[in-house]
Design a protein around this motif. Structure first.
Motif, PDB file in Angstrom:
ATOM      1  N   CYS A  38     -80.885   2.503 -18.491  1.00  0.00           N
ATOM      2  CA  CYS A  38     -79.585   3.175 -18.531  1.00  0.00           C
ATOM      3  C   CYS A  38     -79.281   3.624 -19.955  1.00  0.00           C
ATOM      4  O   CYS A  38     -79.717   3.013 -20.929  1.00  0.00           O
ATOM      5  N   GLY A  39     -78.525   4.702 -20.067  1.00  0.00           N
ATOM      6  CA  GLY A  39     -78.122   5.209 -21.374  1.00  0.00           C
ATOM      7  C   GLY A  39     -78.246   6.712 -21.436  1.00  0.00           C
ATOM      8  O   GLY A  39     -78.420   7.391 -20.410  1.00  0.00           O
ATOM      9  N   CYS A  40     -78.175   7.241 -22.637  1.00  0.00           N
ATOM     10  CA  CYS A  40     -78.339   8.677 -22.875  1.00  0.00           C
ATOM     11  C   CYS A  40     -79.702   8.893 -23.523  1.00  0.00           C
ATOM     12  O   CYS A  40     -80.042   8.224 -24.509  1.00  0.00           O
ATOM     13  N   PHE A  41     -80.481   9.815 -22.959  1.00  0.00           N
ATOM     14  CA  PHE A  41     -81.857   9.998 -23.403  1.00  0.00           C
ATOM     15  C   PHE A  41     -82.191  11.471 -23.629  1.00  0.00           C
ATOM     16  O   PHE A  41     -81.711  12.343 -22.906  1.00  0.00           O
ATOM     17  N   ALA A 216    -106.640  18.042  -5.951  1.00  0.00           N
ATOM     18  CA  ALA A 216    -106.770  17.872  -7.398  1.00  0.00           C
ATOM     19  C   ALA A 216    -106.059  16.604  -7.845  1.00  0.00           C
ATOM     20  O   ALA A 216    -105.239  16.039  -7.111  1.00  0.00           O
ATOM     21  N   TYR A 217    -106.394  16.186  -9.055  1.00  0.00           N
ATOM     22  CA  TYR A 217    -105.757  15.037  -9.677  1.00  0.00           C
ATOM     23  C   TYR A 217    -104.902  15.527 -10.845  1.00  0.00           C
ATOM     24  O   TYR A 217    -105.194  16.561 -11.461  1.00  0.00           O
ATOM     25  N   GLU A 218    -103.852  14.771 -11.131  1.00  0.00           N
ATOM     26  CA  GLU A 218    -102.885  15.221 -12.127  1.00  0.00           C
ATOM     27  C   GLU A 218    -102.439  14.047 -12.991  1.00  0.00           C
ATOM     28  O   GLU A 218    -102.256  12.923 -12.508  1.00  0.00           O
ATOM     29  N   ARG A 219    -102.242  14.315 -14.247  1.00  0.00           N
ATOM     30  CA  ARG A 219    -101.703  13.337 -15.183  1.00  0.00           C
ATOM     31  C   ARG A 219    -100.320  13.804 -15.631  1.00  0.00           C
ATOM     32  O   ARG A 219    -100.117  14.982 -15.928  1.00  0.00           O
ATOM     33  N   GLY A 220     -99.361  12.879 -15.632  1.00  0.00           N
ATOM     34  CA  GLY A 220     -98.006  13.224 -16.046  1.00  0.00           C
ATOM     35  C   GLY A 220     -97.418  12.167 -16.964  1.00  0.00           C
ATOM     36  O   GLY A 220     -97.669  10.974 -16.797  1.00  0.00           O
ATOM     37  N   VAL A 221     -96.644  12.626 -17.945  1.00  0.00           N
ATOM     38  CA  VAL A 221     -95.945  11.712 -18.859  1.00  0.00           C
ATOM     39  C   VAL A 221     -94.522  12.229 -19.045  1.00  0.00           C
ATOM     40  O   VAL A 221     -94.327  13.331 -19.580  1.00  0.00           O
ATOM     41  N   ASN A 222     -93.553  11.446 -18.587  1.00  0.00           N
ATOM     42  CA  ASN A 222     -92.140  11.763 -18.802  1.00  0.00           C
ATOM     43  C   ASN A 222     -91.593  10.776 -19.825  1.00  0.00           C
ATOM     44  O   ASN A 222     -91.618   9.568 -19.601  1.00  0.00           O
ATOM     45  N   THR A 223     -91.095  11.282 -20.931  1.00  0.00           N
ATOM     46  CA  THR A 223     -90.628  10.435 -22.028  1.00  0.00           C
ATOM     47  C   THR A 223     -89.112  10.444 -22.099  1.00  0.00           C
ATOM     48  O   THR A 223     -88.488  11.523 -22.123  1.00  0.00           O
ATOM     49  N   TYR A 224     -88.516   9.253 -22.140  1.00  0.00           N
ATOM     50  CA  TYR A 224     -87.068   9.085 -22.265  1.00  0.00           C
ATOM     51  C   TYR A 224     -86.783   8.394 -23.600  1.00  0.00           C
ATOM     52  O   TYR A 224     -87.029   7.201 -23.751  1.00  0.00           O
ATOM     53  N   LYS A 225     -86.307   9.164 -24.568  1.00  0.00           N
ATOM     54  CA  LYS A 225     -86.026   8.645 -25.903  1.00  0.00           C
ATOM     55  C   LYS A 225     -84.520   8.486 -26.084  1.00  0.00           C
ATOM     56  O   LYS A 225     -83.764   9.451 -25.962  1.00  0.00           O
ATOM     57  N   ARG A 226     -84.089   7.279 -26.364  1.00  0.00           N
ATOM     58  CA  ARG A 226     -82.660   6.985 -26.448  1.00  0.00           C
ATOM     59  C   ARG A 226     -81.996   7.727 -27.612  1.00  0.00           C
ATOM     60  O   ARG A 226     -82.514   7.751 -28.732  1.00  0.00           O
ATOM     61  N   ILE A 227     -80.857   8.353 -27.320  1.00  0.00           N
ATOM     62  CA  ILE A 227     -80.062   9.050 -28.326  1.00  0.00           C
ATOM     63  C   ILE A 227     -78.600   8.629 -28.179  1.00  0.00           C
ATOM     64  O   ILE A 227     -78.241   7.892 -27.260  1.00  0.00           O
ATOM     65  N   ALA A 228     -77.756   9.100 -29.082  1.00  0.00           N
ATOM     66  CA  ALA A 228     -76.343   8.713 -29.064  1.00  0.00           C
ATOM     67  C   ALA A 228     -75.672   9.155 -27.768  1.00  0.00           C
ATOM     68  O   ALA A 228     -75.947  10.247 -27.254  1.00  0.00           O
ATOM     69  N   ASP A 229     -74.784   8.313 -27.238  1.00  0.00           N
ATOM     70  CA  ASP A 229     -74.087   8.625 -25.986  1.00  0.00           C
ATOM     71  C   ASP A 229     -73.273   9.909 -26.078  1.00  0.00           C
ATOM     72  O   ASP A 229     -73.016  10.553 -25.056  1.00  0.00           O
ATOM     73  N   SER A 230     -72.888  10.291 -27.292  1.00  0.00           N
ATOM     74  CA  SER A 230     -72.089  11.511 -27.464  1.00  0.00           C
ATOM     75  C   SER A 230     -72.839  12.748 -26.973  1.00  0.00           C
ATOM     76  O   SER A 230     -72.225  13.749 -26.586  1.00  0.00           O
ATOM     77  N   ASN A 231     -74.179  12.695 -26.966  1.00  0.00           N
ATOM     78  CA  ASN A 231     -74.977  13.809 -26.476  1.00  0.00           C
ATOM     79  C   ASN A 231     -74.876  13.976 -24.966  1.00  0.00           C
ATOM     80  O   ASN A 231     -75.275  15.011 -24.426  1.00  0.00           O
ATOM     81  N   CYS A 232     -74.375  12.952 -24.287  1.00  0.00           N
ATOM     82  CA  CYS A 232     -74.238  12.983 -22.830  1.00  0.00           C
ATOM     83  C   CYS A 232     -72.770  12.998 -22.401  1.00  0.00           C
ATOM     84  O   CYS A 232     -72.468  12.691 -21.239  1.00  0.00           O
ATOM     85  N   GLN A 233     -71.872  13.365 -23.309  1.00  0.00           N
ATOM     86  CA  GLN A 233     -70.449  13.300 -22.996  1.00  0.00           C
ATOM     87  C   GLN A 233     -70.075  14.188 -21.820  1.00  0.00           C
ATOM     88  O   GLN A 233     -69.230  13.815 -20.989  1.00  0.00           O
ATOM     89  N   ASP A 234     -70.707  15.361 -21.717  1.00  0.00           N
ATOM     90  CA  ASP A 234     -70.408  16.256 -20.589  1.00  0.00           C
ATOM     91  C   ASP A 234     -70.755  15.572 -19.256  1.00  0.00           C
ATOM     92  O   ASP A 234     -70.006  15.692 -18.278  1.00  0.00           O
ATOM     93  N   ALA A 235     -71.882  14.861 -19.233  1.00  0.00           N
ATOM     94  CA  ALA A 235     -72.288  14.155 -18.015  1.00  0.00           C
ATOM     95  C   ALA A 235     -71.356  12.979 -17.728  1.00  0.00           C
ATOM     96  O   ALA A 235     -71.018  12.710 -16.573  1.00  0.00           O
TER      97      ALA A 235
END
Length: 311
Positions: A38-41, A216-235
């Motif tokens: 949980c958080g803003c990422f 076919a085979y597939e490789r995926g990487v989804n990265t969630y890097k924590r940032i300040a909650d103010s960046n998610c204020q609209d959400a």
């Protein structure tokens, strides 16, 4: 002989206490790991097809997306259940309700994806102890995929991994029709900066009359890097205004899942997708000055029934 019996009872009693304490400790570590998602990422998605057993297979372009910020907010918490809603921050004050993940401890049942929008009910009567079932839902809270495994806390790493079938992801189903099942090998690992969702996927064509064909085979990487909650204020603001409506939607969908029957979810009804129709109902909810929950639960159930079929 008497001393031996006493020693055996001692080991059984205190050994049982130790195992119980260990289970409690492990479960709390699991809960902490899940809630740390949980958080803003700041999020980045990267996917690439790696290889195929088909000699003349035409590899598709790799997919990358820097989706900006995403809010993952806790929307439900019980001893054996944790619910996390994801909301994308598009920019300019715009937000998009995204996917949801529920985590159920030692879940009694699952819905396994078969193919072509069909899910099979599976009883978990013989479930492994200390496992968590991750239930992933679409933007409209309809089913997506589910899988069960134990969280691992070892050698400084904390992760959960599972393999399960799923429908095509949004980035694919609007562009492709050469396969209809994605066999997903998911690993969600907690990091010092946030968390990473790694995927090793197999793209499968499944029919009733032939064996599964792997494209076919597939490789995926989804990265969630924590940032300040103010960046998610609209959400945060959007969810504050709309969370009551979507809580009702979750509860109504829950009544369908609790039927514990195989189900099919239609992508469209009379030309309108479920998510677009749900957004329209969300707008009606905001304009409703009375907002009777009883009335709205009945209305939502009648609407979702248009898209759900029990085979």
């Amino acid at each position: 002989m008497k001393l031996y019996s006493l020693a055996l009872l001692f080991l059984i009693f205190f050994g049982g206490l130790h195992l119980k304490a260990q289970e409690i400790t492990t479960k709390e570590l699991d809960r902490k790991a899940i809630k740390s998602m949980c958080g803003c990422f700041e999020i980045d998605f990267k996917f690439v097809e790696t290889f195929s057993d088909i000699p003349d297979y035409d590899f598709h372009d790799r997919y990358t997306a820097h989706a900006g910020a995403e809010l993952a907010i806790l929307v439900g918490e019980e001893e054996n259940k944790i619910q996390i809603q994801h909301i994308l921050v598009v920019g300019g004050g715009m937000t998009v309700k995204h996917w949801r993940q529920d985590w159920i401890y030692e879940s009694d049942y699952e819905y396994h994806y078969d193919k072509d929008q069909n899910w099979t009910y599976v009883d978990n009567a013989d479930k492994e102890p200390r496992t968590w079932t991750q239930k992933v839902y679409q933007v409209d809270d309809s089913p997506r995929y589910e899988g069960t495994a134990s969280w691992v806390h070892q050698n400084g790493r904390t992760y959960w991994e599972n393999a399960t079938d799923a429908p095509l992801p949004r980035r694919e189903y609007t562009k492709r029709s050469d396969y209809n099942v994605m066999h997903r090998r998911n690993r969600q690992e907690i990091t010092t900066e946030g968390w990473i969702h790694e995927q090793d996927n197999t793209k499968v064509l499944r029919t009733d009359s032939t064996a599964d064909q792997t494209l076919a085979y597939e490789r995926g990487v989804n990265t969630y890097k924590r940032i300040a909650d103010s960046n998610c204020q609209d959400a945060i603001d959007w969810w504050e205004e709309n969370q009551e409506f979507w809580a009702l939607v979750r509860k109504v969908w829950g009544s369908f899942y609790d039927e514990k029957r195989d189900l099919e979810v239609y992508l469209k009804y009379e030309g309108k997708s479920l998510i677009k129709s749900m957004y329209a109902l969300n707008d009606q909810w905001l304009k409703d000055e009375v907002r009777s929950k009883r009335k709205w639960r009945k209305k939502l159930k009648s609407h979702i029934e248009l898209y759900v079929y029990y085979p």
